[in-house]
Structure formats: C-alpha cells, structure tokens
Enzyme design. Structure first.
Site, PDB file in Angstrom:
ATOM      1  N   SER A  93      17.516   5.943  50.714  1.00 25.32           N
ATOM      2  CA  SER A  93      16.424   5.136  50.182  1.00 25.32           C
ATOM      3  C   SER A  93      16.683   3.652  50.447  1.00 25.32           C
ATOM      4  CB  SER A  93      16.231   5.444  48.698  1.00 25.32           C
ATOM      5  OG  SER A  93      14.980   4.984  48.249  1.00 25.32           O
ATOM      6  N   ASP A 237      11.769  10.530  50.413  1.00 28.59           N
ATOM      7  CA  ASP A 237      12.976   9.867  49.933  1.00 28.59           C
ATOM      8  C   ASP A 237      14.159  10.833  49.829  1.00 28.59           C
ATOM      9  OD1 ASP A 237      14.894   8.513  48.283  1.00 28.59           O
ATOM     10  OD2 ASP A 237      13.297   7.178  47.634  1.00 28.59           O
TER      11      ASP A 237
END
Length: 764
Positions: A93, A237
């Site tokens: 991320s 993500d």
C-alpha cells in the site's frame, strides 16, 4: 567481533536460541587457528581485511496505512543519518509507494519534498483539470449536479471509485529514470510489493512488470480506488492479505530486517463511525494477528505513535513524518549498531532524467466504440512526436475526462533510442446516463433540468444529449456530436429558449404608442437549429463554422396591434467561430485565459416586418484571470460587437443588463442595470472582478463594468470616450454540489435604483 555483536543483537530482538550459534563460533575459531598455523602471514592478513569490510545485507519492510505511511519518510531520514544502506525493500500500500520511490533512487529528503508538493485532495478525488475537457465536455460538465447510470429504464448507482489517474501520472513522471526496468531486482535497490487478487483473495507478489502499475495495485484501497488489472488478475490493496511482507524480503537475501509498522490497531465501537474506518478495521482483523509473529522475526522493529491520525490524514503529513523520526530515534542504538566506519553509507540525491520523451509508436487495443484518430486527438500528439511528461499527463487527462473508459493505464517501452507508448484502455460499459440539475435566476426564473445522454447512438465517437428544462419557462436543448480527434468533427444542435419579462421600451424594435409606458411585457421565444463542423487549431483553439435556422417570435399584450406581435420570422444564416479556454473553473476561476470571436451572416428571412436586408454581426470576448494572493484573484475582461451592413432587424441588437442567466443571441451581463435594459447595434464593454475565498468554497467579490453602447458607435471615435454606462456589484458566492449559489447587490450612477440578484445552481 562485529558479526558476533550482530548475532547477539538479533538474538535479543527475536528471542532465538544462542546455542547453535555458539557451537558455530567454536568451529570457526578452530578453523582460524588451523589457517594461522599453515598459511603464510600475508594471505591471512588479506583475508582478515576482507572480512572486516563485509557487512550483513539489510532489508527494509514498509507496511501500509494510508496517510500514516508518511511516517516511513521520517524513518528513512533517520536511517540515512545513521549511514544505513538498504539492500532490499518490500512494501504494501503506501509502503509500496514510498518504498518504490526509494528503490528507484530517490533519497529521503527528495521523497519528503515530493510528498509536500503533492495535492492529496486532488489525488484522492482523481482531479481532472478543466483544461483537459473539450469545449463540448466543458459545456456539459458544468450543467449537471447529479449523474447516474441509466440502462433498460433503470437508474443505477454511480461507481464513485477513482481510477487513480492523478497518482498514476505523478508516479510515471517520478520514476522516469527506471521506466524501462521490468525486473524489480534490477532497480537501484531491489524491490517488491504485495497485491490482493480481489476475485480469489490470494496474495500476489509483484516483483516484475510495470513498476508504476505494481505500486498502484498494491495501494488500490478498496472503495476508494478501482482495482488494477495485471496479467489477468484484478488486484486491490495488498494490505488485505499481507500488510508486512517480511518473509518475501528475507527471501531476497536480507540478513537483517528493519520493519516499519504504521497499520492501525483494532478500534473500539465508538470510533467505528464511517465507512472508511470500518473497511480499515476489516482489513486489520487478520493482519494484526499475523503481525505478532512477524514482529518477532524483525531485527529492528519501528512502530510510530500515530494513533491520533487516520488513513486519510494527508493534511497532517508533516506531523506524521515527525512521528516516524521520533520512533526511529527511539531505537537509534540498534540502528547505529548495524554500521561502522567501513560501511557508513550516504545515499546521494537522484539526478532525475530529462522529462523529454520521443514517441516512436502509439499502441492501443482495438476498441469497439472509438477510433485511433479519436484516441490520438485526445492525446494531442501523434507517433513520431517529441513530448514532455506534462504533455503525456495532459493527454491521459484528456482521455480520462471523457469518462468513456473505466480503466486507463500505460507504460513506455524502449524502441531503440525512443519509446513506444503502450496504452491499455477498457471501454466504460455504461453508455447511457441520466443527469439532473437545478437553477434559478431573475430572467428564466426557476428551472429543473433533466438530461438523457447516450454514447455511440449511430457512429463511433458520437454522443447524443437531450436537455428538458421544466419550470416557469419550458426549454429544451438537443445535441448530437461526433468527435474525430485531429480530423474534422461535426454535430447538430436544436435549442428552444423562452421567457416572459418586463423590458424597457428603449430596446430596439420594442415600441409602444402609449407615451406613459416605460416598460412593456414581452413574451420571447427563440427556436434555434444549427449544423456545424469544428476542429482543433494548433492544438489549442477550437475553430468551426456552420449553418443556422432560427425562428424568432416576440409578442407583447401591452401593444395596441391586433396580434400583439413584434416579430415572427424565420432567419437563415452562416457562422464561423474561434475559441480558446484555459480557465481552471467557469464560475470561480483562479487562473487562465478565455477568448472567443465569431461572425454570423444573416442571408435570408421570411421577413414578418417587411424590412429585412442581409447583414452580419461580429463580436469578440476576452478575459484573463490571475491569483495575486493565496486566496485572492482578479478577473479582467472585455467584450465588443458590431453590426455590419444593415440595421434592418433590431431584434439581434446587443442587449445588456442583469446577471446569472443563460446567454443567448446577443444578450450579455451588465452590473448596475436590470435584465435586458439597454441595447444598440454595437458596443464595447470592460469589466473587472476581485474575488476572495475567505473560507473554502466561500467567496466575497466586488465587480465593476463600463460600456459604450449605441447604434454604429465605431463609425466615430465616440467608442473610446468616457463610458456612458457603468455599474458596480458586491456579492457572495458559495460553491455547492448543485453549482454556485450567488447573491449580488448592484448599482449604477446612471440609475435611480439598485438591484439585488440571486442565481442558484449551474447556469443553463
């Protein structure tokens, strides 16, 4: 001695047993004694010197955490201060974004500068500059408050997901030095990141391919950014499955792991107040449990105290960076123990490569609804062009602004000394939209706008749009437009406008036999049909022309003739125009230039008044906007127009007065005078507005305008004399989802009364 210290340090931090390592040291001592006895002294001294500079390989693991990932920058600053050389980086991320930039060659201070300059409001909202929209798009995008998918007579829900093109363009420019690297082990620092296959829930290791695309996939926070497709996998993500890729970094060859953990702890019920926090909590349910074992396997574990920040606290970036520095200094002794005088490392600043790109080819997949000419017209460059990254960003924004593509990605492939641009476009499956708008002004009164827009009605690249305006005055606006990029585009437009208004008898063609009447009540109806063509001129100006049929009906119950008709004629004309528009906002601009000029020749008429003779009208408008303080702007404008050849039809005179209505024909705003108050077949006008945004989206402004207006004023030098008409206004404006809400108090030295105007919503 140095290696022994590292082993002890690792034992203390992880809790591993020292027994196997102690046995290893005994055997090592015996071996060294044997070598000392049987080898020459010079060979031994060379070996000792070689071992003294040998150092362990250090891997850096950066977790995800949204804006809290800014803490990684603070940690990197301290690591560089301590002289640590990072040999491998793994991130998830936000950790993948910062880690990817560091692996590309940037040092900590450079990354700090990059993030301080980034507008994260624009990044999250996937900001598309107004300049990226074509003239047709600007007109349509500034009318509607709500846009909904519409299919099979059912209204859908907008996706409300960002494609992340702002971020994609930014990262593409920042990583230009390594744009041709497809194996992340060959980056200046070997790198990997983690994505999540949204269809299977499996972890996906990203260590090859397009670096920008990999970082984007790893950071595609669910509900905020659309999934990223890589090698047939739809990725979001990586924090969903692996927010701390320590095992993967060890597999690269790291002996020592420095880990930075910025993920949230589980929140209590009272803090789970919005969708973002709930999604973060769901993501953290598994990752927090997994972190317990991963912490034990981390040699230097750094946990910044960022409990007071959220995943979208981008406005508090500097505070979060400081928290990262504080956490790194808390374990500074451990960090410093990894370095000695022989292996102290100072990472240099990356010398960023030129932003000039030579495009050899433009490669795209075959599209069902759009042609290559359309795509290249949007890009504004062709194969064989030399462009900059700003040009590339502009082109991609132009494609994104069309809303015709649900997914846009690109990469630059080496082609000799040049680059091929590989574009991946996925067409938006939704082709029909229902749009809504609201407006009120003093001329047309209240209005509700219903729009139906459909793409690919008949031809590729086309769009069909119908506005139905309900309220005090029924109106409609129908558009059909085919955009052909650099080639000639064409379209058809039909529009009906009407209103009822008390106007002064001084207006051209509006006369009353009763000398006591200063005002007459007028019903105005204008039906306009245009067929036109247009093209982009020198890649900035819109140039076009066409034919027009107009039906004009003006009547008044206060007149004494039997039919109460002032005019009821058909008019046939040809027109041409040239436009330029770089304003960043139509209603409250901060910068830009607007220019428009057009000529229209009326060639024939059904001639209700029996006075028609062919004539032409020419007009021009220019305005310039500049911010001179942080929240203060000045807008300076000028308008002029004149009649050529005849004054036989006064109904097309220039008519000034009022504010906030949709301009048609030759109507124009003028502060200080009521709607449609003064007229003439020629005019010149200047205006200036000072606007100050005292609170976000709240504006106060002061305006002044001056004009000379009358019949044939340009035949003499009267037009450059002191202005005969002037007016002023003070106002307040609020930017809302339905458009601007404005109130203005205006006055003029030439008028005995002042006027208060309200304008609510986008103007249509």
């Amino acid at each position: 001695m140095r290696l022994n210290k590292l082993l002890i340090s690792k034992t203390q931090s992880t809790g591993f047993s020292l027994v196997p390592r102690t046995i290893g040291k005994i055997w090592s001592a015996a071996l060294l004694f044997f070598v000392f006895l049987f080898l020459p002294k010079n060979s031994f001294s060379q070996e000792i010197k070689k071992d003294s500079v040998k150092r362990p390989k250090i891997g850096l693991v950066l977790s995800g955490g949204g804006a809290k990932g800014f803490a990684h920058i603070g940690v990197l600053k301290v690591l560089e201060e301590a002289g640590i050389k990072i040999d491998y980086i793994g991130g998830t991320s936000m950790g993948s974004v910062i880690g990817g930039l560091y692996a590309s060659g940037y040092n900590a201070s450079q990354i700090d500068s990059i993030f301080k300059k980034t507008n994260f409001d624009e990044l999250i909202n996937d900001y598309i500059p107004r300049s990226s929209k074509n003239f047709y798009g600007k007109k349509n995008d500034e009318l509607y408050a709500i846009v909904l998918p519409f299919s099979k007579f059912r209204v859908g829900i907008p996706e409300a997901l960002s494609k992340g093109m702002y971020n994609y363009n930014l990262l593409s420019s920042l990583t230009r030095n390594v744009r041709h690297v497809r194996d992340f082990n060959k980056l200046p620092t070997p790198f990997l990141c983690i994505g999540t296959n949204i269809e299977t829930g499996e972890e996906v290791l990203l260590n090859k391919g397009n670096l920008v695309q990999a970082m984007m996939a790893s950071a595609a926070f669910p509900s905020l950014f659309t999934p990223v497709e890589i090698d047939g996998n739809l990725l979001v993500d990586g924090g969903v499955v692996n927010n701390y890729p320590i095992k993967e970094v060890r597999n690269l060859g790291a002996d020592i792991i420095i880990g930075v953990d910025v993920q949230d702890d589980l929140m209590k019920r009272k803090n789970l107040k919005n969708a973002t926090r709930i999604l973060v909590q769901i993501t953290n349910l598994q990752s927090i449990d997994k972190m317990k074992s991963k912490i034990k396997d981390t040699d230097v574990y750094i946990k910044p105290d960022i409990r007071d920040f959220g995943v979208i606290s981008f406005d508090r970036g500097e505070e979060i960076i400081r928290k990262g520095e504080e956490a790194a200094f808390a374990v500074y002794e451990k960090i410093k123990s990894l370095v000695n005088e022989d292996n102290f490392y100072k990472k240099p600043k990356l010398k960023v490569a030129t932003d000039t790109i030579q495009i050899q080819k433009i490669n795209t997949d075959r599209l069902d609804n759009y042609t290559k000419e359309y795509i290249r017209g949007k890009l504004r460059f062709k194969p064989g062009s030399t462009i900059t990254y700003d040009d590339l960003k502009t082109g991609i924004n132009n494609l994104n602004a069309t809303q015709n593509f649900s997914t846009i990605s690109y990469c630059l492939q080496p082609d000799g000394n040049k680059d091929d641009l590989d574009l991946v476009l996925r067409e938006n499956p939704t082709q029909t939209f229902l749009k809504l708008g609201l407006h009120y002004d003093g001329l047309y009164k209240s209005a509700v706008l219903l729009n139906l827009t459909h793409k690919k009605t008949f031809l590729k690249n086309d769009v069909t749009s119908l506005d139905i305006i309900l309220g005090d005055n029924f109106r409609y606006d129908f558009n059909y437009y085919v955009e052909n990029g650099f080639n000639i585009s064409f379209g058809f437009r039909s529009r009906l406008s009407q209103f009822n208004r008390n106007v002064t008898t001084s207006l051209g063609g509006l006369t009353s036999e009763n000398p006591n009447l200063n005002l007459i009540n007028v019903d105005f109806l204008d039906l306009n049909n245009q067929a036109y063509f247009q093209t982009i001129f020198v890649q900035k100006f819109l140039m076009g022309g066409g034919l027009e049929y107009k039906y004009l009906k003006i009547s008044s119950p206060t007149l004494s003739n039997e039919e109460n008709i002032i005019d009821k004629s058909n008019y046939f004309s040809a027109f041409a125009y040239l436009k330029y528009d770089s304003l960043d906002n139509k209603y409250f601009p901060n910068s830009g230039l607007y220019f428009s000029t057009d000529v229209q020749t009326y060639m024939a008429s059904s001639d209700y008044t029996n006075k028609f003779r062919p004539f032409s009208i020419a007009k021009a408008e220019v305005s310039f906007v500049k911010t001179f303080l942080r929240k203060a702007t000045v807008k300076i404008g000028a308008d002029a127009g004149f009649n050529i050849g005849s004054d036989s039809v006064p109904f097309f005179d220039f008519i000034l007065g009022g504010y906030g209505y949709n301009k048609i024909n030759n109507f124009n705003y003028f502060y200080g005078y009521d709607f449609l108050s003064i007229a003439g077949n020629s005019f010149i006008k200047t205006d200036i507005t000072l606007d100050y945004e005292f609170i976000r989206k709240n504006h106060v402004n002061f305006s002044a305008n001056f004009a000379n207006l009358g019949d044939d004023i340009f035949k003499t030098v009267d037009w450059i004399s002191m202005p005969k008409n002037s007016g002023y206004a003070v106002g307040y404006g609020l930017e809302t989802i339905i458009g601007p809400i404005e109130v203005k108090q205006s006055w003029s030295p030439q008028m005995s009364k002042s006027f208060t105007w309200f304008s609510i919503g986008f103007i249509f």
